[in-house]
Design a protein around this motif. Structure first.
Motif, PDB file in Angstrom:
ATOM      1  N   MET A 200      16.042 -29.977  -5.416  1.00 52.38           N
ATOM      2  CA  MET A 200      14.634 -29.898  -5.770  1.00 52.38           C
ATOM      3  C   MET A 200      14.208 -28.438  -5.742  1.00 52.38           C
ATOM      4  O   MET A 200      14.458 -27.723  -4.781  1.00 52.38           O
ATOM      5  N   THR A 201      13.559 -27.997  -6.799  1.00 53.66           N
ATOM      6  CA  THR A 201      13.145 -26.602  -6.877  1.00 53.66           C
ATOM      7  C   THR A 201      11.669 -26.466  -6.586  1.00 53.66           C
ATOM      8  O   THR A 201      10.878 -27.380  -6.785  1.00 53.66           O
ATOM      9  N   ASN A 202      11.318 -25.304  -6.098  1.00 57.46           N
ATOM     10  CA  ASN A 202       9.933 -24.973  -5.798  1.00 57.46           C
ATOM     11  C   ASN A 202       9.560 -23.792  -6.673  1.00 57.46           C
ATOM     12  O   ASN A 202      10.072 -22.687  -6.471  1.00 57.46           O
ATOM     13  N   SER A 203       8.682 -24.012  -7.628  1.00 51.50           N
ATOM     14  CA  SER A 203       8.332 -22.962  -8.579  1.00 51.50           C
ATOM     15  C   SER A 203       7.576 -21.802  -7.927  1.00 51.50           C
ATOM     16  O   SER A 203       7.390 -20.767  -8.544  1.00 51.50           O
ATOM     17  N   ASN A 204       7.151 -21.959  -6.670  1.00 55.24           N
ATOM     18  CA  ASN A 204       6.459 -20.880  -5.971  1.00 55.24           C
ATOM     19  C   ASN A 204       7.419 -19.857  -5.372  1.00 55.24           C
ATOM     20  O   ASN A 204       6.984 -18.822  -4.893  1.00 55.24           O
ATOM     21  N   ILE A 205       8.709 -20.143  -5.376  1.00 57.99           N
ATOM     22  CA  ILE A 205       9.691 -19.212  -4.817  1.00 57.99           C
ATOM     23  C   ILE A 205      10.311 -18.418  -5.960  1.00 57.99           C
ATOM     24  O   ILE A 205      11.019 -18.974  -6.801  1.00 57.99           O
ATOM     25  N   PRO A 206      10.055 -17.119  -6.005  1.00 65.05           N
ATOM     26  CA  PRO A 206      10.630 -16.290  -7.068  1.00 65.05           C
ATOM     27  C   PRO A 206      12.152 -16.229  -6.963  1.00 65.05           C
ATOM     28  O   PRO A 206      12.708 -16.247  -5.870  1.00 65.05           O
ATOM     29  N   HIS A 207      12.804 -16.163  -8.088  1.00 62.79           N
ATOM     30  CA  HIS A 207      14.260 -16.010  -8.176  1.00 62.79           C
ATOM     31  C   HIS A 207      14.996 -17.058  -7.335  1.00 62.79           C
ATOM     32  O   HIS A 207      16.011 -16.770  -6.703  1.00 62.79           O
ATOM     33  N   GLN A 208      14.490 -18.263  -7.343  1.00 65.72           N
ATOM     34  CA  GLN A 208      15.062 -19.325  -6.528  1.00 65.72           C
ATOM     35  C   GLN A 208      16.530 -19.579  -6.880  1.00 65.72           C
ATOM     36  O   GLN A 208      17.343 -19.839  -5.995  1.00 65.72           O
ATOM     37  N   ASP A 209      16.876 -19.490  -8.148  1.00 66.59           N
ATOM     38  CA  ASP A 209      18.266 -19.723  -8.547  1.00 66.59           C
ATOM     39  C   ASP A 209      19.200 -18.682  -7.929  1.00 66.59           C
ATOM     40  O   ASP A 209      20.281 -19.012  -7.451  1.00 66.59           O
ATOM     41  N   ILE A 210      18.768 -17.430  -7.893  1.00 65.98           N
ATOM     42  CA  ILE A 210      19.594 -16.362  -7.319  1.00 65.98           C
ATOM     43  C   ILE A 210      19.683 -16.517  -5.811  1.00 65.98           C
ATOM     44  O   ILE A 210      20.775 -16.401  -5.230  1.00 65.98           O
ATOM     45  N   THR A 211      18.559 -16.791  -5.152  1.00 58.03           N
ATOM     46  CA  THR A 211      18.598 -16.945  -3.686  1.00 58.03           C
ATOM     47  C   THR A 211      19.451 -18.153  -3.303  1.00 58.03           C
ATOM     48  O   THR A 211      20.160 -18.109  -2.300  1.00 58.03           O
TER      49      THR A 211
END
Length: 155
Positions: free
Chosen positions: A1-12
């Motif tokens: 599940m992704t959170n659009s409020n976290i920048p660069h979530q894919d990289i982190t």
């Protein structure tokens, strides 16, 4: 599940996965630099673009105040700070990453601790205001012993 409020979530997410593999593979009790090097190699293998020991020159207006060394600057957008301590990370470590976020103007940082039985990690977003960050960054700056705060570094 992704959170659009976290920048660069894919990289982190990729970095945390690489850190977990390093943590599972390497023994506890090593120095931070050993985990740092292993994480660097793991991130490169995953197709990320980490720069290890990335340095930034810090100025207060036109006065050089020192140099920061980030453990990793990944894809020119994510600050990664490695630790290898047996205790839980606290405010001091969080403050360090927040200072690095202010200096790089990055939108996200990761604080990783390889020194515990389970990998400890925190995604850190910059606070709403980072006023006067240059004054609060002093504990993390490197300066040559023979230079004073008001002298620019040698070219």
């Amino acid at each position: 599940m992704t959170n659009s409020n976290i920048p660069h979530q894919d990289i982190t997410y990729q970095i945390i996965g690489a850190a977990m593999r390093v943590h599972n593979r390497m023994p506890r009790g090593l120095k931070e630099k050993h985990y740092q090097r292993a994480l660097q190699a793991e991130m490169l293998q995953d197709g990320l673009f980490p720069q290890m020991e990335y340095h930034l020159e810090i100025f207060d207006r036109d006065i050089w105040v020192g140099r920061l060394y980030l453990d990793h600057w990944v894809n020119e957008c994510v600050v990664v700070e490695d630790k290898a301590v047996s205790r839980a990370m606290g405010d001091k470590e969080l403050a360090q990453v927040i200072a690095y976020l202010a200096a790089t103007q990055s939108k996200v940082g990761l604080l990783l601790n390889f020194g515990r039985n389970r990998l400890e990690y925190k995604r850190i977003l910059p606070p709403k205001t980072v006023d006067d960050w240059q004054k609060k960054i002093q504990p993390y700056l490197w300066q040559p012993h023979n230079q004073k705060n008001n002298i620019k570094p040698p070219q």
